[in-house]
Write a protein that holds these residues in place. Structure first.
Motif, PDB file in Angstrom:
ATOM      1  N   GLU A   1       5.373  15.962  -1.031  1.00  0.00           N
ATOM      2  CA  GLU A   1       5.943  16.737   0.063  1.00  0.00           C
ATOM      3  C   GLU A   1       5.229  18.075   0.188  1.00  0.00           C
ATOM      4  OE1 GLU A   1      10.091  17.339  -0.722  1.00  0.00           O
ATOM      5  OE2 GLU A   1       9.722  18.795  -2.278  1.00  0.00           O
ATOM      6  N   SER A   2       5.309  18.647   1.384  1.00  0.00           N
ATOM      7  CA  SER A   2       4.665  19.920   1.678  1.00  0.00           C
ATOM      8  C   SER A   2       5.643  20.828   2.402  1.00  0.00           C
ATOM      9  CB  SER A   2       3.436  19.709   2.572  1.00  0.00           C
ATOM     10  OG  SER A   2       2.502  18.848   1.973  1.00  0.00           O
ATOM     11  N   GLU A   3       5.490  22.121   2.199  1.00  0.00           N
ATOM     12  CA  GLU A   3       6.285  23.090   2.943  1.00  0.00           C
ATOM     13  C   GLU A   3       5.501  23.491   4.185  1.00  0.00           C
ATOM     14  OE1 GLU A   3       8.867  26.985   1.959  1.00  0.00           O
ATOM     15  OE2 GLU A   3       6.740  27.173   1.482  1.00  0.00           O
ATOM     16  N   LEU A   4       6.101  23.303   5.341  1.00  0.00           N
ATOM     17  CA  LEU A   4       5.495  23.654   6.619  1.00  0.00           C
ATOM     18  C   LEU A   4       6.269  24.824   7.201  1.00  0.00           C
ATOM     19  CD1 LEU A   4       3.527  23.006   8.981  1.00  0.00           C
ATOM     20  CD2 LEU A   4       5.314  21.494   9.872  1.00  0.00           C
ATOM     21  N   CYS A   5       5.558  25.899   7.536  1.00  0.00           N
ATOM     22  CA  CYS A   5       6.214  27.096   8.078  1.00  0.00           C
ATOM     23  C   CYS A   5       5.644  27.430   9.447  1.00  0.00           C
ATOM     24  CB  CYS A   5       6.010  28.287   7.143  1.00  0.00           C
ATOM     25  SG  CYS A   5       6.760  28.078   5.519  1.00  0.00           S
ATOM     26  N   ARG A   6       6.529  27.926  10.296  1.00  0.00           N
ATOM     27  CA  ARG A   6       6.156  28.359  11.640  1.00  0.00           C
ATOM     28  C   ARG A   6       6.265  29.876  11.666  1.00  0.00           C
ATOM     29  NH1 ARG A   6       9.116  25.072  15.105  1.00  0.00           N
ATOM     30  NH2 ARG A   6      11.016  26.001  14.359  1.00  0.00           N
ATOM     31  N   GLU A   7       5.224  30.514  12.168  1.00  0.00           N
ATOM     32  CA  GLU A   7       5.217  31.973  12.257  1.00  0.00           C
ATOM     33  C   GLU A   7       4.967  32.360  13.698  1.00  0.00           C
ATOM     34  OE1 GLU A   7       2.811  33.699   9.176  1.00  0.00           O
ATOM     35  OE2 GLU A   7       3.278  32.040   7.845  1.00  0.00           O
ATOM     36  N   GLN A   8       5.982  32.958  14.317  1.00  0.00           N
ATOM     37  CA  GLN A   8       5.863  33.378  15.704  1.00  0.00           C
ATOM     38  C   GLN A   8       5.573  34.867  15.748  1.00  0.00           C
ATOM     39  OE1 GLN A   8       9.592  31.002  16.665  1.00  0.00           O
ATOM     40  NE2 GLN A   8       8.430  30.893  18.563  1.00  0.00           N
ATOM     41  N   THR A   9       4.553  35.241  16.497  1.00  0.00           N
ATOM     42  CA  THR A   9       4.076  36.623  16.501  1.00  0.00           C
ATOM     43  C   THR A   9       5.040  37.602  17.149  1.00  0.00           C
ATOM     44  OG1 THR A   9       2.795  36.098  18.482  1.00  0.00           O
ATOM     45  CG2 THR A   9       1.637  36.059  16.377  1.00  0.00           C
ATOM     46  N   GLY A  10       5.736  37.210  18.189  1.00  0.00           N
ATOM     47  CA  GLY A  10       6.589  38.143  18.915  1.00  0.00           C
ATOM     48  C   GLY A  10       7.728  38.710  18.098  1.00  0.00           C
ATOM     49  N   ASP A  11       8.418  37.867  17.348  1.00  0.00           N
ATOM     50  CA  ASP A  11       9.607  38.349  16.650  1.00  0.00           C
ATOM     51  C   ASP A  11       9.451  38.393  15.127  1.00  0.00           C
ATOM     52  OD1 ASP A  11       9.627  35.663  16.122  1.00  0.00           O
ATOM     53  OD2 ASP A  11      11.396  35.224  17.311  1.00  0.00           O
ATOM     54  N   GLN A  12       8.260  38.111  14.638  1.00  0.00           N
ATOM     55  CA  GLN A  12       7.969  38.185  13.199  1.00  0.00           C
ATOM     56  C   GLN A  12       8.878  37.284  12.356  1.00  0.00           C
ATOM     57  OE1 GLN A  12       5.242  39.743  12.093  1.00  0.00           O
ATOM     58  NE2 GLN A  12       4.817  40.293  14.195  1.00  0.00           N
ATOM     59  N   ARG A  13       9.422  36.231  12.966  1.00  0.00           N
ATOM     60  CA  ARG A  13      10.268  35.300  12.233  1.00  0.00           C
ATOM     61  C   ARG A  13       9.412  34.243  11.572  1.00  0.00           C
ATOM     62  NH1 ARG A  13      14.587  32.842  16.113  1.00  0.00           N
ATOM     63  NH2 ARG A  13      12.848  31.432  16.038  1.00  0.00           N
ATOM     64  N   ARG A  14       9.931  33.737  10.466  1.00  0.00           N
ATOM     65  CA  ARG A  14       9.269  32.649   9.760  1.00  0.00           C
ATOM     66  C   ARG A  14      10.317  31.593   9.465  1.00  0.00           C
ATOM     67  NH1 ARG A  14       6.424  32.263   3.973  1.00  0.00           N
ATOM     68  NH2 ARG A  14       4.897  30.733   4.606  1.00  0.00           N
ATOM     69  N   GLU A  15      10.051  30.376   9.890  1.00  0.00           N
ATOM     70  CA  GLU A  15      10.972  29.272   9.671  1.00  0.00           C
ATOM     71  C   GLU A  15      10.207  28.160   8.964  1.00  0.00           C
ATOM     72  OE1 GLU A  15      13.857  26.324  12.283  1.00  0.00           O
ATOM     73  OE2 GLU A  15      12.692  27.875  13.295  1.00  0.00           O
ATOM     74  N   CYS A  16      10.783  27.611   7.905  1.00  0.00           N
ATOM     75  CA  CYS A  16      10.091  26.608   7.095  1.00  0.00           C
ATOM     76  C   CYS A  16      10.946  25.357   6.912  1.00  0.00           C
ATOM     77  CB  CYS A  16       9.761  27.164   5.710  1.00  0.00           C
ATOM     78  SG  CYS A  16       8.715  28.632   5.741  1.00  0.00           S
ATOM     79  N   ILE A  17      10.259  24.236   6.765  1.00  0.00           N
ATOM     80  CA  ILE A  17      10.903  22.968   6.424  1.00  0.00           C
ATOM     81  C   ILE A  17      10.069  22.276   5.348  1.00  0.00           C
ATOM     82  CG2 ILE A  17      11.976  22.628   8.687  1.00  0.00           C
ATOM     83  CD1 ILE A  17       9.718  20.549   9.265  1.00  0.00           C
ATOM     84  N   MET A  18      10.684  21.363   4.640  1.00  0.00           N
ATOM     85  CA  MET A  18       9.959  20.504   3.703  1.00  0.00           C
ATOM     86  C   MET A  18       9.729  19.173   4.405  1.00  0.00           C
ATOM     87  SD  MET A  18       9.340  22.358   1.101  1.00  0.00           S
ATOM     88  CE  MET A  18       8.701  21.185  -0.083  1.00  0.00           C
ATOM     89  N   VAL A  19       8.490  18.699   4.389  1.00  0.00           N
ATOM     90  CA  VAL A  19       8.117  17.441   5.029  1.00  0.00           C
ATOM     91  C   VAL A  19       7.611  16.491   3.947  1.00  0.00           C
ATOM     92  CG1 VAL A  19       6.629  16.374   6.766  1.00  0.00           C
ATOM     93  CG2 VAL A  19       7.431  18.699   7.103  1.00  0.00           C
ATOM     94  N   GLN A  20       8.084  15.263   3.988  1.00  0.00           N
ATOM     95  CA  GLN A  20       7.666  14.260   3.001  1.00  0.00           C
ATOM     96  C   GLN A  20       6.290  13.711   3.356  1.00  0.00           C
ATOM     97  OE1 GLN A  20       9.356  13.362   0.130  1.00  0.00           O
ATOM     98  NE2 GLN A  20      10.567  15.142   0.666  1.00  0.00           N
ATOM     99  N   MET A  21       5.271  14.569   3.225  1.00  0.00           N
ATOM    100  CA  MET A  21       3.878  14.188   3.471  1.00  0.00           C
ATOM    101  C   MET A  21       2.993  14.921   2.472  1.00  0.00           C
ATOM    102  SD  MET A  21       3.092  14.395   7.518  1.00  0.00           S
ATOM    103  CE  MET A  21       4.063  13.558   8.740  1.00  0.00           C
ATOM    104  N   GLN A  22       1.991  14.211   1.975  1.00  0.00           N
ATOM    105  CA  GLN A  22       0.988  14.891   1.166  1.00  0.00           C
ATOM    106  C   GLN A  22       0.191  15.799   2.080  1.00  0.00           C
ATOM    107  OE1 GLN A  22      -1.177  11.617  -0.692  1.00  0.00           O
ATOM    108  NE2 GLN A  22      -0.165  12.122  -2.619  1.00  0.00           N
ATOM    109  N   SER A  23      -0.426  16.814   1.523  1.00  0.00           N
ATOM    110  CA  SER A  23      -1.126  17.803   2.342  1.00  0.00           C
ATOM    111  C   SER A  23      -2.237  17.181   3.188  1.00  0.00           C
ATOM    112  CB  SER A  23      -1.666  18.932   1.475  1.00  0.00           C
ATOM    113  OG  SER A  23      -2.538  18.436   0.490  1.00  0.00           O
ATOM    114  N   LYS A  24      -2.947  16.181   2.673  1.00  0.00           N
ATOM    115  CA  LYS A  24      -4.012  15.551   3.469  1.00  0.00           C
ATOM    116  C   LYS A  24      -3.427  14.863   4.699  1.00  0.00           C
ATOM    117  CE  LYS A  24      -6.188  13.155   0.260  1.00  0.00           C
ATOM    118  NZ  LYS A  24      -7.212  12.401  -0.482  1.00  0.00           N
ATOM    119  N   ARG A  25      -2.306  14.192   4.547  1.00  0.00           N
ATOM    120  CA  ARG A  25      -1.667  13.522   5.680  1.00  0.00           C
ATOM    121  C   ARG A  25      -1.129  14.547   6.672  1.00  0.00           C
ATOM    122  NH1 ARG A  25      -1.018  11.575   9.876  1.00  0.00           N
ATOM    123  NH2 ARG A  25       0.816  10.442  10.498  1.00  0.00           N
TER     124      ARG A  25
END
Length: 85
Positions: free
Chosen positions: A30-54
């Motif tokens: 699994e990998s941690e995927l995070c979204r970073e939006q520039t306007g509001d400086q928020r960071r939201e993350c999820i865990m995805v059941q995928m190897q990093s290459k996938r």
């Protein structure tokens, strides 16, 4: 529980123009995927059941360019949306 591809698609669809980063331990399922939006400086993350290459390949399939950051001490991948043509 949602399939990993569906989970990824749903997460990216909420902010398709955001910058994303992902990181995982070597050969982790699994990998941690995070979204970073520039306007509001928020960071939201999820865990995805995928190897990093996938996950790397899946993000490219969703229209992102992914690469290592310029700072050699950082090990995560950064994904930015490709311009729409």
């Amino acid at each position: 529980m949602a399939r990993p591809d569906d989970q990824l698609k749903s997460f990216v669809a909420r902010a398709p123009n955001a910058r994303y980063t992902f990181d995982s331990e070597r050969d982790a399922s699994e990998s941690e995927l995070c979204r970073e939006q520039t306007g509001d400086q928020r960071r939201e993350c999820i865990m995805v059941q995928m190897q990093s290459k996938r996950l790397f390949a899946a993000m490219q399939e969703h229209g992102f360019f992914c690469a290592l950051p310029f700072d050699p001490s950082r090990t995560h991948m950064e994904c930015t949306p490709l311009p729409k043509t």
